[in-house]
Every structure is written in structure tokens, then in C-alpha cells.
Scaffold this motif. Structure first.
Motif, PDB file in Angstrom:
ATOM      1  N   LEU B  50       2.937  -8.512  -7.869  1.00  0.00           N
ATOM      2  CA  LEU B  50       2.808  -7.555  -6.761  1.00  0.00           C
ATOM      3  C   LEU B  50       2.707  -6.118  -7.287  1.00  0.00           C
ATOM      4  CD1 LEU B  50       5.330  -9.119  -4.238  1.00  0.00           C
ATOM      5  CD2 LEU B  50       2.883  -8.774  -3.842  1.00  0.00           C
ATOM      6  N   ASP B  51       3.557  -5.818  -8.275  1.00  0.00           N
ATOM      7  CA  ASP B  51       3.512  -4.490  -8.905  1.00  0.00           C
ATOM      8  C   ASP B  51       2.115  -4.189  -9.418  1.00  0.00           C
ATOM      9  OD1 ASP B  51       5.905  -3.220  -8.675  1.00  0.00           O
ATOM     10  OD2 ASP B  51       6.809  -4.243 -10.377  1.00  0.00           O
ATOM     11  N   GLN B  52       1.585  -5.199 -10.091  1.00  0.00           N
ATOM     12  CA  GLN B  52       0.260  -5.050 -10.685  1.00  0.00           C
ATOM     13  C   GLN B  52      -0.768  -4.783  -9.583  1.00  0.00           C
ATOM     14  OE1 GLN B  52      -0.859  -8.613 -12.743  1.00  0.00           O
ATOM     15  NE2 GLN B  52      -2.625  -7.665 -13.698  1.00  0.00           N
ATOM     16  N   GLN B  53      -0.638  -5.519  -8.505  1.00  0.00           N
ATOM     17  CA  GLN B  53      -1.567  -5.358  -7.387  1.00  0.00           C
ATOM     18  C   GLN B  53      -1.418  -3.990  -6.722  1.00  0.00           C
ATOM     19  OE1 GLN B  53      -3.950  -7.665  -6.061  1.00  0.00           O
ATOM     20  NE2 GLN B  53      -3.635  -8.536  -8.063  1.00  0.00           N
ATOM     21  N   LEU B  54      -0.161  -3.547  -6.555  1.00  0.00           N
ATOM     22  CA  LEU B  54       0.097  -2.325  -5.780  1.00  0.00           C
ATOM     23  C   LEU B  54      -0.079  -1.045  -6.590  1.00  0.00           C
ATOM     24  CD1 LEU B  54       3.225  -3.521  -3.789  1.00  0.00           C
ATOM     25  CD2 LEU B  54       0.983  -2.976  -2.839  1.00  0.00           C
ATOM     26  N   GLU B  55       0.345  -1.098  -7.829  1.00  0.00           N
ATOM     27  CA  GLU B  55       0.263   0.121  -8.645  1.00  0.00           C
ATOM     28  C   GLU B  55      -0.960   0.074  -9.549  1.00  0.00           C
ATOM     29  OE1 GLU B  55       2.067   3.035  -9.245  1.00  0.00           O
ATOM     30  OE2 GLU B  55       3.520   2.777  -7.638  1.00  0.00           O
ATOM     31  N   ALA B  56      -0.915  -0.884 -10.475  1.00  0.00           N
ATOM     32  CA  ALA B  56      -1.949  -0.923 -11.510  1.00  0.00           C
ATOM     33  C   ALA B  56      -3.326  -1.215 -10.938  1.00  0.00           C
ATOM     34  CB  ALA B  56      -1.592  -1.949 -12.568  1.00  0.00           C
ATOM     35  N   SER B  57      -3.397  -2.183 -10.013  1.00  0.00           N
ATOM     36  CA  SER B  57      -4.751  -2.577  -9.623  1.00  0.00           C
ATOM     37  C   SER B  57      -5.424  -1.558  -8.705  1.00  0.00           C
ATOM     38  CB  SER B  57      -4.782  -3.975  -9.026  1.00  0.00           C
ATOM     39  OG  SER B  57      -4.032  -4.018  -7.862  1.00  0.00           O
ATOM     40  N   THR B  58      -4.640  -0.683  -8.048  1.00  0.00           N
ATOM     41  CA  THR B  58      -5.326   0.373  -7.304  1.00  0.00           C
ATOM     42  C   THR B  58      -6.097   1.270  -8.279  1.00  0.00           C
ATOM     43  OG1 THR B  58      -3.265   1.616  -7.245  1.00  0.00           O
ATOM     44  CG2 THR B  58      -3.904   0.480  -5.219  1.00  0.00           C
ATOM     45  N   PRO B  78     -10.612  -6.665  -3.994  1.00  0.00           N
ATOM     46  CA  PRO B  78     -10.235  -8.077  -3.886  1.00  0.00           C
ATOM     47  C   PRO B  78      -9.395  -8.325  -2.626  1.00  0.00           C
ATOM     48  CG  PRO B  78      -9.736  -7.208  -6.073  1.00  0.00           C
ATOM     49  CD  PRO B  78     -10.175  -6.050  -5.245  1.00  0.00           C
ATOM     50  N   ASP B  79      -9.630  -9.442  -1.988  1.00  0.00           N
ATOM     51  CA  ASP B  79      -8.924  -9.789  -0.759  1.00  0.00           C
ATOM     52  C   ASP B  79      -7.413  -9.746  -0.911  1.00  0.00           C
ATOM     53  OD1 ASP B  79     -11.157 -10.044   0.662  1.00  0.00           O
ATOM     54  OD2 ASP B  79     -11.181 -12.229   0.783  1.00  0.00           O
ATOM     55  N   THR B  80      -6.919 -10.261  -2.040  1.00  0.00           N
ATOM     56  CA  THR B  80      -5.470 -10.313  -2.260  1.00  0.00           C
ATOM     57  C   THR B  80      -4.867  -8.915  -2.214  1.00  0.00           C
ATOM     58  OG1 THR B  80      -5.946 -12.117  -3.766  1.00  0.00           O
ATOM     59  CG2 THR B  80      -3.687 -11.286  -3.744  1.00  0.00           C
ATOM     60  N   THR B  81      -5.514  -7.968  -2.896  1.00  0.00           N
ATOM     61  CA  THR B  81      -5.010  -6.592  -2.922  1.00  0.00           C
ATOM     62  C   THR B  81      -4.952  -6.011  -1.519  1.00  0.00           C
ATOM     63  OG1 THR B  81      -6.045  -6.322  -5.082  1.00  0.00           O
ATOM     64  CG2 THR B  81      -5.317  -4.323  -3.982  1.00  0.00           C
ATOM     65  N   VAL B  82      -6.029  -6.189  -0.761  1.00  0.00           N
ATOM     66  CA  VAL B  82      -6.062  -5.665   0.607  1.00  0.00           C
ATOM     67  C   VAL B  82      -4.950  -6.294   1.429  1.00  0.00           C
ATOM     68  CG1 VAL B  82      -7.420  -5.505   2.727  1.00  0.00           C
ATOM     69  CG2 VAL B  82      -8.530  -5.193   0.513  1.00  0.00           C
ATOM     70  N   HIS B  83      -4.782  -7.601   1.264  1.00  0.00           N
ATOM     71  CA  HIS B  83      -3.742  -8.314   2.004  1.00  0.00           C
ATOM     72  C   HIS B  83      -2.367  -7.749   1.673  1.00  0.00           C
ATOM     73  CE1 HIS B  83      -1.630 -11.485   4.036  1.00  0.00           C
ATOM     74  NE2 HIS B  83      -1.050 -11.899   2.914  1.00  0.00           N
ATOM     75  N   ILE B  84      -2.105  -7.536   0.391  1.00  0.00           N
ATOM     76  CA  ILE B  84      -0.790  -7.032  -0.034  1.00  0.00           C
ATOM     77  C   ILE B  84      -0.583  -5.593   0.442  1.00  0.00           C
ATOM     78  CG2 ILE B  84       0.631  -6.430  -2.045  1.00  0.00           C
ATOM     79  CD1 ILE B  84      -0.718  -8.847  -3.456  1.00  0.00           C
ATOM     80  N   SER B  86      -1.870  -4.244   3.013  1.00  0.00           N
ATOM     81  CA  SER B  86      -1.686  -4.318   4.457  1.00  0.00           C
ATOM     82  C   SER B  86      -0.262  -4.759   4.803  1.00  0.00           C
ATOM     83  CB  SER B  86      -2.738  -5.283   5.025  1.00  0.00           C
ATOM     84  OG  SER B  86      -2.312  -5.789   6.259  1.00  0.00           O
ATOM     85  N   LEU B  87       0.248  -5.742   4.069  1.00  0.00           N
ATOM     86  CA  LEU B  87       1.640  -6.184   4.277  1.00  0.00           C
ATOM     87  C   LEU B  87       2.613  -5.053   3.951  1.00  0.00           C
ATOM     88  CD1 LEU B  87       1.809  -9.813   2.770  1.00  0.00           C
ATOM     89  CD2 LEU B  87       2.034  -9.159   5.173  1.00  0.00           C
ATOM     90  N   GLN B  88       2.311  -4.338   2.879  1.00  0.00           N
ATOM     91  CA  GLN B  88       3.178  -3.229   2.475  1.00  0.00           C
ATOM     92  C   GLN B  88       3.234  -2.148   3.570  1.00  0.00           C
ATOM     93  OE1 GLN B  88       3.777  -0.914  -1.567  1.00  0.00           O
ATOM     94  NE2 GLN B  88       1.981  -0.090  -0.572  1.00  0.00           N
ATOM     95  N   SER B  89       2.089  -1.834   4.145  1.00  0.00           N
ATOM     96  CA  SER B  89       2.034  -0.832   5.211  1.00  0.00           C
ATOM     97  C   SER B  89       2.889  -1.259   6.389  1.00  0.00           C
ATOM     98  CB  SER B  89       0.592  -0.640   5.695  1.00  0.00           C
ATOM     99  OG  SER B  89      -0.213  -0.221   4.618  1.00  0.00           O
ATOM    100  N   LYS B  90       2.766  -2.527   6.746  1.00  0.00           N
ATOM    101  CA  LYS B  90       3.518  -3.085   7.880  1.00  0.00           C
ATOM    102  C   LYS B  90       5.022  -2.989   7.585  1.00  0.00           C
ATOM    103  CE  LYS B  90       3.636  -7.441  10.406  1.00  0.00           C
ATOM    104  NZ  LYS B  90       4.473  -8.319   9.596  1.00  0.00           N
TER     105      LYS B  90
END
Lengths: 207, 207
Positions: B50-58, B78-84, B86-90
Motif C-alpha cells: 500500500l505504501d508503495q502504491q500511495l507514496e512511491a507509485s504516485t 493502474p486500476d489498483t492505484t486508483v482504487h487505493i 479512492s479508498l484512502q480519500s473515503k
């Protein structure tokens, strides 16, 4: 060595009020109009004329600032203005040596760089600056909002230009300041004790 | 309604420490890693991933931000990043409703705009940020200064890009914040009481 605070500010943001109150809170001398008065005394020139030269006429000065390294190169600037700006710089440096003080505007942050002042930048959003200017305008000043906004921008542009002749850092660029204060929706009087405490904490860790 | 403080920060400026200490001083909840932990629980995904998706992958996301109006348009992400994301925003919005709190990063200032948070921006000069990063680096991290500076810039760029998808105001632009704090040559711990007082004075005049 005396402790110095410089307040740079957008026109209408309340930077002058903030500087004056902060000086009061800390028991520091406050220099703003006092500089013009002293210049008038020294030169025998009228304060109104000096104001015009120092504030208003920098607006009228248009020159290639990126190529100008010093006042002496600014051959398009009237001699009188350069002379007054030079006297002002000298005076600011003298006052800074006399004791703890707060300077508002006049590119004091750049002029006093080597004395390592605590540098504040005060700003606000346009609606807030407009409201502040309106509240201080005399009855004779019947500017429209559009005219006032143009005037505010003109003055800020002049401040930036004058500042950027002296400093390598752009006016208003956050890295040039220790703290940038947005006065929008804030009561200046109410935040003064906190700002004074912030400054004291900062001062405490300086060498 | 709960009172919210958001801390946006340059990488290495100490914004996280400042946010955490400020939350402690005020008795507010503090959200940073907690968000990732909650996301991991909700999605069953590994925190590291998740860290990788939220910090590094942006960082790796490159798309025409000026044309993208919402995540749904970002077809190259990537769909996964957008999904995560979006979940983070919520999740951030849910946490913000639970009680007084401080959020560090994650574009919370923009996501929570309608809740009128007190918005801080924390920054520092490069030498200071480098020293802070060095002091926290593990023995295995043998980066040169040049590499570290490149990395710092890369992360800040990613933060700015992510922020600017959501907000109409540019990341780091002073008008988007109530107070911009330069931590260069300042002990963060020492200025916390002053910052808390500044915030309280601001809060006091809000409607």
C-alpha cells in the motif's frame, strides 16, 4: 548584536499592523514612517515628496531588473530616487545597529541579510485585502473594486521589483522567510502573542 | 463539527514531526501511518504494498494532470492505484468526522476543503532537509547527497501532482495555507506551543 525582525507584506494584508503590534508585544523599536521622518530631517525634503519617491515612484520605475546589478547601473532611474533609496538603505542599517527592532517593508529583510533577521511575510487573499483597504479609505477615495485591485497589484509589483534589485531571492518566495502568515479570516491582534512566542523560540536556538 | 488541522510538507522538512507534536499539544488525534494500517485491514493488502502504491507509485504516475478532472479520467493510471487512492480519500473523510484531528500529507487539505481545516505548510532549505534525511537514514542506505536530493525532489513532485489532481490551488502555493513554517534553523519541539496558540487564536475567530 541587536535582534531584528523584518516584516514583508502584500499591500492590504495588515503587515504594518502586525509589525507594529509585534514590536509592542516584544518591547522592540518599530520602524516604518519613522524612516521617512528621519530622511526628511536629513535631506530637508518634504515627507510627502519622499513618500512619493520611495513608495509611489518605485511603481513608475521600469527597468530591466534582471540585468541591473546595483543602483549605479540603473541609468533610467531618476537621480533623486536613487539618492533617496541609497540614503534610506544607510539609515535602515544604522537603525538596525541601535537595538532590538522591527522593520516593516522597505526591503529591510534583504538590506539587513547579514544581521540574520527573523523574516516574516504577511499575505492575505484578495477579498480580505480589498476589505481592509476599503475600511481605511477616506471619503474622497471613490475607487471601484477593480481600480483598488489594480492599485494593490501595482504597489506589490513595485515592492517586489525594489526588493529583487537588492536580494537574490524573489519577494514573497517562501524560502526567503522564516514564517509566512496568511491574515485572511484571522484577527491580527489575537495572534500576536503566539507570533511573539514563535519568534522567541526561534531566537533561542540561534547561535 | 470536528476541528481539523492539515499539514502539507516538503520531504525532509520535519512536517510529520511537527504534525505529530502539534496533535499531542492540542490533544487531537493524529493520522498518518494509521491510514495505511486501516487501509491494509480493509483491503487485506500488505502495508508495504500500500505504501508503495500511495507514496512511491504516485511518483511513477505520469499523466496530463491539467486535462484530468477526476480519477476516472486517468486511464493511464493502474486500476489498483486508483482504487487505493479512492479508498484512502473515503477513509480520510470518515476519520475527519470522528473528532478533532491532525492529518499529515495525503492531500487531506484538499480532500477536506469543505470542512474548513486549518492548513499548515512546512518547508525548509535543501541543506536542512538533507541533514534531516541523513539523520534518519539506516546504515544500508548509502545514498550520495546528489541521489538524496534527487529523491527528495521526486517525492515532492509526486506530492504536488497528487495534490493538484484534487485541488484547484497548487501544492506549496502560500495562498492555499493559513501558515507556512520554515523549519530551517528552528527546533520543531520548541515552536509547538506557539503554533498551538496561533491555531487556537485562529480557531477562536472562525464562525
Amino acid at each position: 548584536m541587536s535582534n531584528i525582525i523584518t516584516v514583508s507584506r502584500e499591500f492590504g494584508s495588515g503587515g504594518r499592523e502586525l509589525g507594529k503590534r509585534l514590536a509592542g508585544e516584544l518591547g522592540y523599536a518599530y520602524y516604518d514612517r519613522e524612516i521617512v521622518t528621519a530622511l526628511a530631517k536629513e535631506t530637508g525634503m518634504d515627507e510627502g515628496f519622499l513618500d512619493q519617491q520611495l513608495e509611489a515612484s518605485t511603481v513608475q520605475i521600469r527597468f530591466p531588473i534582471h540585468f541591473a546589478q546595483s543602483f549605479s547601473e540603473l541609468t533610467t532611474v531618476p537621480d533623486t530616487t536613487v539618492h533617496i533609496l541609497s540614503l534610506q538603505s544607510k539609515l535602515i542599517k544604522e537603525l538596525a545597529s541601535k537595538g532590538d527592532c522591527v522593520f516593516v517593508g522597505r526591503a529591510a529583510d534583504a538590506l539587513l541579510e547579514e544581521k540574520k533577521p527573523f523574516k516574516l511575510f504577511v499575505y492575505a487573499d484578495q477579498a480580505s485585502k480589498l476589505a481592509r483597504c476599503r475600511s481605511r479609505a477616506t471619503d474622497e477615495e471613490n475607487f471601484t473594486d477593480k481600480e483598488m485591485i489594480r492599485q494593490m497589484k501595482r504597489i506589490d509589483k513595485a515592492r517586489a521589483e525594489y526588493h529583487d534589485i537588492i536580494s537574490s531571492r524573489a519577494w514573497g518566495e517562501r524560502t526567503a522567510y522564516h514564517l509566512c502568515v496568511n491574515t485572511t479570516g484571522t484577527e491580527i491582534k489575537a495572534v500576536i502573542p503566539a507570533l511573539a512566542d514563535y519568534y522567541r523560540a526561534w531566537l533561542n536556538v540561534q547561535g
